[in-house]
Design an enzyme around this catalytic site. Structure first.
Site, PDB file in Angstrom:
ATOM      1  N   ASP A  32       0.828  -1.218   0.000  1.00 10.05           N
ATOM      2  CA  ASP A  32       0.000   0.000   0.000  1.00 10.05           C
ATOM      3  C   ASP A  32       0.860   1.265   0.000  1.00 10.05           C
ATOM      4  O   ASP A  32       1.919   1.304   0.625  1.00 10.05           O
ATOM      5  CB  ASP A  32      -0.889  -0.022   1.256  1.00 10.05           C
ATOM      6  N   ARG A  36       0.137   7.567  -3.071  1.00  9.89           N
ATOM      7  CA  ARG A  36       0.597   8.676  -2.224  1.00  9.89           C
ATOM      8  C   ARG A  36       2.076   8.986  -2.474  1.00  9.89           C
ATOM      9  O   ARG A  36       2.485  10.131  -2.539  1.00  9.89           O
ATOM     10  CB  ARG A  36       0.368   8.338  -0.734  1.00  9.89           C
ATOM     11  N   TRP A  37       2.871   7.947  -2.629  1.00  6.41           N
ATOM     12  CA  TRP A  37       4.304   8.127  -2.884  1.00  6.41           C
ATOM     13  C   TRP A  37       4.506   8.985  -4.140  1.00  6.41           C
ATOM     14  O   TRP A  37       5.296   9.917  -4.147  1.00  6.41           O
ATOM     15  CB  TRP A  37       4.955   6.750  -3.071  1.00  6.41           C
ATOM     16  N   ARG A  45      -0.267   8.900 -10.108  1.00  9.02           N
ATOM     17  CA  ARG A  45      -0.311   7.679  -9.294  1.00  9.02           C
ATOM     18  C   ARG A  45       0.418   6.482  -9.936  1.00  9.02           C
ATOM     19  O   ARG A  45       1.081   5.706  -9.251  1.00  9.02           O
ATOM     20  CB  ARG A  45      -1.779   7.292  -9.030  1.00  9.02           C
ATOM     21  N   HIS A  49       3.066   2.996  -8.857  1.00  4.76           N
ATOM     22  CA  HIS A  49       2.984   1.554  -9.136  1.00  4.76           C
ATOM     23  C   HIS A  49       4.279   1.087  -9.806  1.00  4.76           C
ATOM     24  O   HIS A  49       4.829   0.049  -9.453  1.00  4.76           O
ATOM     25  CB  HIS A  49       1.787   1.247 -10.041  1.00  4.76           C
ATOM     26  N   ASN A  80     -10.610  -2.963  -6.709  1.00  2.72           N
ATOM     27  CA  ASN A  80      -9.784  -2.003  -7.464  1.00  2.72           C
ATOM     28  C   ASN A  80     -10.381  -1.612  -8.819  1.00  2.72           C
ATOM     29  O   ASN A  80      -9.945  -0.640  -9.437  1.00  2.72           O
ATOM     30  CB  ASN A  80      -8.356  -2.522  -7.651  1.00  2.72           C
TER      31      ASN A  80
HETATM   32  C1  FPP Z   1      -1.618  -0.090  -3.745  1.00  7.04           C
HETATM   33  O1  FPP Z   1      -1.221   1.254  -3.692  1.00  7.04           O
HETATM   34  C2  FPP Z   1      -0.950  -0.839  -4.840  1.00  7.04           C
HETATM   35  C3  FPP Z   1      -1.590  -1.468  -5.883  1.00  7.04           C
HETATM   36  C4  FPP Z   1      -3.050  -1.464  -6.034  1.00  7.04           C
HETATM   37  C5  FPP Z   1      -0.864  -2.199  -6.945  1.00  7.04           C
HETATM   38  C6  FPP Z   1       0.477  -2.720  -6.582  1.00  7.04           C
HETATM   39  C7  FPP Z   1       1.054  -3.612  -7.631  1.00  7.04           C
HETATM   40  C8  FPP Z   1       2.363  -3.776  -7.869  1.00  7.04           C
HETATM   41  C9  FPP Z   1       3.408  -3.034  -7.145  1.00  7.04           C
HETATM   42  C10 FPP Z   1       2.894  -4.752  -8.855  1.00  7.04           C
HETATM   43  C11 FPP Z   1       1.874  -5.630  -9.509  1.00  7.04           C
HETATM   44  C12 FPP Z   1       2.514  -6.759 -10.073  1.00  7.04           C
HETATM   45  C13 FPP Z   1       1.964  -7.906 -10.564  1.00  7.04           C
HETATM   46  C14 FPP Z   1       2.869  -8.918 -11.063  1.00  7.04           C
HETATM   47  C15 FPP Z   1       0.520  -8.250 -10.610  1.00  7.04           C
HETATM   48  P1  FPP Z   1      -2.348   2.359  -3.773  1.00  7.04           P
HETATM   49  O2  FPP Z   1      -2.566   2.690  -5.217  1.00  7.04           O
HETATM   50  O3  FPP Z   1      -3.583   1.894  -3.083  1.00  7.04           O
HETATM   51  O4  FPP Z   1      -1.693   3.556  -3.026  1.00  7.04           O
HETATM   52  P2  FPP Z   1      -2.442   4.694  -2.188  1.00  7.04           P
HETATM   53  O5  FPP Z   1      -3.066   4.004  -1.005  1.00  7.04           O
HETATM   54  O6  FPP Z   1      -1.341   5.621  -1.809  1.00  7.04           O
HETATM   55  O7  FPP Z   1      -3.452   5.317  -3.092  1.00  7.04           O
END
Ligand code: FPP
Length: 259
Positions: A32, A36-37, A45, A49, A80
């Protein structure tokens, strides 16, 4: 083929020495904080990722170095799909790209890749790649990395209940035979052991529908670091916290304070 050792941490730091009985067998990771990062850096955003890919690989390296046999990563939840069409499309394409890019490395490290999640709605290209990864890493035993893509804990439990209901209706099963042990056999990944350590980054303290059945007795560790800033040392710190916990599974012993 003998697995190749993962690349070392750039600082040269190695895994802390923790007795084997305190090493979690299954770590569930909620990656998670990507959005934000990126936003904190004035970036869209999706750049978060992108930066999260290296973090995932490093955590798997750290799990191997520590002897953790199961890691499950929450890559895309059944919720999502509510994100913007642009972000959803990015995540679909990106998932395939990550798998394509990292398959050979993970394979050489002795990682078995599995996929947990629902088929409907998931892009065919992602399903194809996940299945190719499963196929090509079938023989690996050092560490099982379950990529949870289009995964939801409630969906997994509801799907299992529907399958059980079908078997009961078909006369193959009696309601009395439905025990916790039998229920588990109907889950998407019946062989996945219970989660010992549930690790979530970014400071949020929620399950967010991840591995609900498997996490019934998991120790929760929340780290105040955004996913793209994570590396194996964050996993090791979480395991150190885990190793200090007193796991009782509902049991209790008198420890009366001495006057
Ligand atoms: C959550 O951060 C992250 C995700 C929904 C996706 C993460 C996926 C990867 C790093 C790699 C995927 C790889 C494969 C092989 C399927 P967020 O977007 O919820 O962050 P936030 O809470 O700051 O909005």
């Amino acid at each position: 083929m003998k697995p190749v050792k993962p690349y070392p941490h750039p600082s040269g730091v190695t895994a802390p020495a923790i007795p084997a009985k305190f090493i979690p067998q299954h770590v569930a990771v909620v990656m998670d904080g990507n959005g934000r990062w990126a936003n904190e850096r004035g970036l869209p955003r999706n750049e978060g990722h992108r930066a999260g890919e290296a973090a995932l690989l490093d955590v798997v390296a750290g799990a191997i170095e520590m002897g953790i046999p199961y890691v499950s990563a929450y890559a895309f939840s059944t919720e999502n799909w509510r994100r913007s069409p642009d972000e959803v499309a990015f995540l679909m394409r990106f998932s395939s790209e990550v798998l394509e890019r990292q398959l050979e490395t993970l394979k050489s490290w002795g990682v078995r890749i599995r996929w947990a999640g629902r088929r409907p709605k998931l892009w065919k290209s992602v399903i194809n790649l996940l299945e190719r990864c499963e196929e090509e890493t079938r023989g690996n035993t050092l560490c099982t990395l379950t990529m949870c893509v289009n995964y939801g804990g409630r969906a997994e439990i509801a799907d299992a209940a529907a399958l059980i209901a079908e078997d009961v209706a078909a006369g193959k099963l009696k309601p009395k035979q439905v025990t916790e042990k039998l229920f588990q056999k109907y889950l998407d990944e019946p062989d996945l052991p219970d989660v010992d350590l549930f690790l979530r980054t970014s400071g949020e303290q929620r399950f967010s529908n991840f591995l609900l059945w498997q996490s019934a007795y998991a120790e929760m560790v929340f780290m105040n670091v955004l996913w793209p800033d994570v590396d194996r040392t964050v996993l090791w710190e979480a395991v150190e916290q885990y190793a200090r916990r007193d796991r009782r599974y509902g049991g209790a012993v008198d420890k009366v304070a001495q006057p």
